[in-house]
Design an enzyme around this catalytic site. Structure first.
Site, short mmCIF file in Angstrom:
data_model
loop_
_atom_site.label_atom_id
_atom_site.label_comp_id
_atom_site.label_asym_id
_atom_site.label_seq_id
_atom_site.Cartn_x
_atom_site.Cartn_y
_atom_site.Cartn_z
N SER A 146 7.07 3.16 -13.10
CA SER A 146 6.72 3.52 -14.47
C SER A 146 8.00 3.69 -15.27
O SER A 146 9.10 3.84 -14.70
CB SER A 146 5.94 4.84 -14.46
OG SER A 146 5.90 5.45 -15.72
N TYR A 160 2.59 12.85 -12.42
CA TYR A 160 2.75 11.40 -12.45
C TYR A 160 4.23 11.03 -12.53
O TYR A 160 4.70 10.13 -11.82
CB TYR A 160 2.00 10.85 -13.66
CG TYR A 160 2.06 9.36 -13.85
CD1 TYR A 160 1.18 8.52 -13.17
CD2 TYR A 160 2.97 8.79 -14.73
CE1 TYR A 160 1.22 7.15 -13.36
CE2 TYR A 160 3.02 7.43 -14.93
CZ TYR A 160 2.14 6.61 -14.24
OH TYR A 160 2.17 5.25 -14.44
#
Length: 255
Positions: A146, A160
């Site tokens: 990410s 996350y």
């Protein structure tokens, strides 16, 4: 005679596993691998998503499983039985999100996010890597990172961000240990991608505009644009690339 550049992207005769293959980025990556000739096992929890995805992904079979709870060896056994042989490629695209301020973030959601985004990919690749090493087979392991590997992009996603940062370390560690055995490990760090999961976020036009304005290319990625990157990393076209997190963000991190 040396293979042509286009031939390097072909995956004929190879077998791939794609977790999270029932929708979004995972399905797009699976489709790219299938179109290149690979046999693809799609792994997801939802049977209806798997049925729809197998209709879209060439050469695909469905394996219903929850990567958060399933035993890695049992999952690989099921996938390899469905594929008719040992897996050469794995793409870890399963995931979900929970948004809450860090001071209020529940422990149970922290555990769930780390389990699906970090622990499950580690355990599944650990088992597949063990099998490939024991059999002397090469392989390609592809993890999904990410933008949060590199910077804090949005608030309220502390678990996350932690999991995706950890994935970068797993990629480097596996690559260090396995690359000399013919097993390459890389990651893809997507920027903003147009999927069902971002529809709600972008229903707020002001937020959508602020994000688009921040992206030099001025738009979100389409899932297929991540699929082609997965194909590159799975194929011999990237035969000398390992231990890398390839950023696909329309220029976000360089702006």
């Amino acid at each position: 005679m040396a293979a042509s550049a286009l031939d390097l992207f072909k995956l004929d005769g190879r077998r791939a596993i794609v977790t999270g293959g029932g929708r979004g980025i995972g399905q797009a990556m699976a489709q790219a691998l299938g179109e290149a000739g690979a046999q693809v096992a799609l792994v997801a929890r939802t049977a209806s998503q798997l049925r729809e995805s197998t209709e879209q992904v060439p050469n695909s079979v469905a394996v219903a499983a929850d990567v958060m709870t399933v035993d890695a060896a049992a999952l690989l056994d099921d996938c390899e039985d469905a594929l008719g042989g040992p897996a050469d490629i794995i793409v870890h695209a399963a995931g979900f999100q929970h948004r809450e301020p860090a001071v209020d973030f529940p422990r149970e959601e922290w555990d769930r996010i780390l389990q699906v985004h970090l622990t499950a990919p580690f355990l599944i690749s650990q088992e597949l890597g063990r099998r490939q090493i024991d059999a002397g087979r090469p392989g390609s392991h592809i993890f999904i990172g990410s933008l949060n590997n590199f910077q804090s992009v949005v608030p309220d996603i502390v678990a996350y961000a932690a999991a995706k940062s950890g994935i970068g370390g797993v990629v480097r560690a596996f690559s260090k240990e396995w690359s000399g055995k013919g097993i390459r490990c890389n990651g893809i760090a997507p920027g903003w991608v147009h999927t069902a999961l971002t529809e709600t976020l972008f229903s707020d036009w002001q937020r959508a505009k602020s994000i688009n304005d921040r992206i030099p290319m001025g738009r979100l990625a389409e899932p297929s644009e991540l699929g082609s990157v997965a194909l590159f990393l799975a194929s011999d076209a990237s035969s000398y690339i390992t231990g890398q997190m390839l950023v696909v963000d329309g220029g976000w991190t360089s702006a």
